[in-house]
Design an enzyme around this catalytic site. Sequence first.
Site, short mmCIF file in Angstrom:
data_model
loop_
_atom_site.label_atom_id
_atom_site.label_comp_id
_atom_site.label_asym_id
_atom_site.label_seq_id
_atom_site.Cartn_x
_atom_site.Cartn_y
_atom_site.Cartn_z
N ASP A 36 0.03 5.86 -9.45
CA ASP A 36 -0.80 5.29 -10.51
C ASP A 36 -2.18 5.03 -9.90
OD1 ASP A 36 -0.56 2.97 -9.02
OD2 ASP A 36 0.17 1.73 -10.67
N CYS A 78 2.29 3.22 -5.72
CA CYS A 78 1.59 2.35 -6.67
C CYS A 78 1.14 1.13 -5.86
CB CYS A 78 2.45 2.00 -7.89
SG CYS A 78 3.88 0.96 -7.60
N THR A 117 2.36 -1.91 -5.30
CA THR A 117 3.44 -2.43 -4.44
C THR A 117 4.47 -1.38 -4.06
OG1 THR A 117 4.73 -2.98 -6.39
CG2 THR A 117 3.30 -4.73 -5.49
N HIS A 163 20.89 7.83 6.29
CA HIS A 163 22.08 7.23 5.67
C HIS A 163 22.13 7.41 4.15
CE1 HIS A 163 23.16 4.22 9.15
NE2 HIS A 163 22.92 5.43 9.58
C1 RB5 Z 1 -0.89 -1.94 -11.24
O1 RB5 Z 1 -1.80 -2.98 -11.31
C2 RB5 Z 1 0.37 -2.40 -10.50
O2 RB5 Z 1 1.12 -3.21 -11.32
C3 RB5 Z 1 1.17 -1.20 -10.05
O3 RB5 Z 1 0.38 -0.40 -9.21
C4 RB5 Z 1 2.42 -1.49 -9.25
O4 RB5 Z 1 2.17 -2.37 -8.21
C5 RB5 Z 1 3.60 -1.87 -10.06
O5 RB5 Z 1 4.71 -2.04 -9.55
#
Ligand code: RB5
Length: 149
Positions: free
Chosen positions: A8, A65, A67, A98
């Site tokens: 993303d 993304c 996180t 694994h």
């Molecule tokens: C986007 O702001 C953020 O929510 C996305 O990149 C991700 O961390 C979601 O899990």
Amino acid sequence: MKIALGSDHGGYELKELIKNHLEEKGIEYVDCGTNSTESVDYPEFGRKVAETVKEGTCELGIVCCGTGIGISISANKVPGIRCALCSDCYSARMSKEHNNANVLALGARVLGRDLAMEIVDTWIESEFQGGRHERRVNKISDIENKFVI
Ligand code: RB5
């Protein structure tokens, strides 16, 4: 080996770094987007990468993304996908040896660039060990088969 890449907006810059890194190593990839830092929804890109791996166009996938959490959850909804969110090299190696992870998820807001590339290299170079681990991975498939409509 060909690797499907997707992110993303939060993971876009890390995805671009991974593309350069793979190019330097001579590893082919398919870029499933996104193509800028404009805000988008991570499930679309987790899904695209997962479908590209599922249909066999690519053997492996890497998703990013902010996180790594949302995009890994999304990729894991596609049957046959075992997406592992990793923030260290040991987990990355184990996820292949694994768990036979076929998609790696990274958190762009969690990892520094150098660590992220080391995780990518470790994961790509590691191999599934089979044996007792195969029995366990098959049991993951059993869970999918029970709930797929
Ligand atoms: C986007 O702001 C953020 O929510 C996305 O990149 C991700 O961390 C979601 O899990």
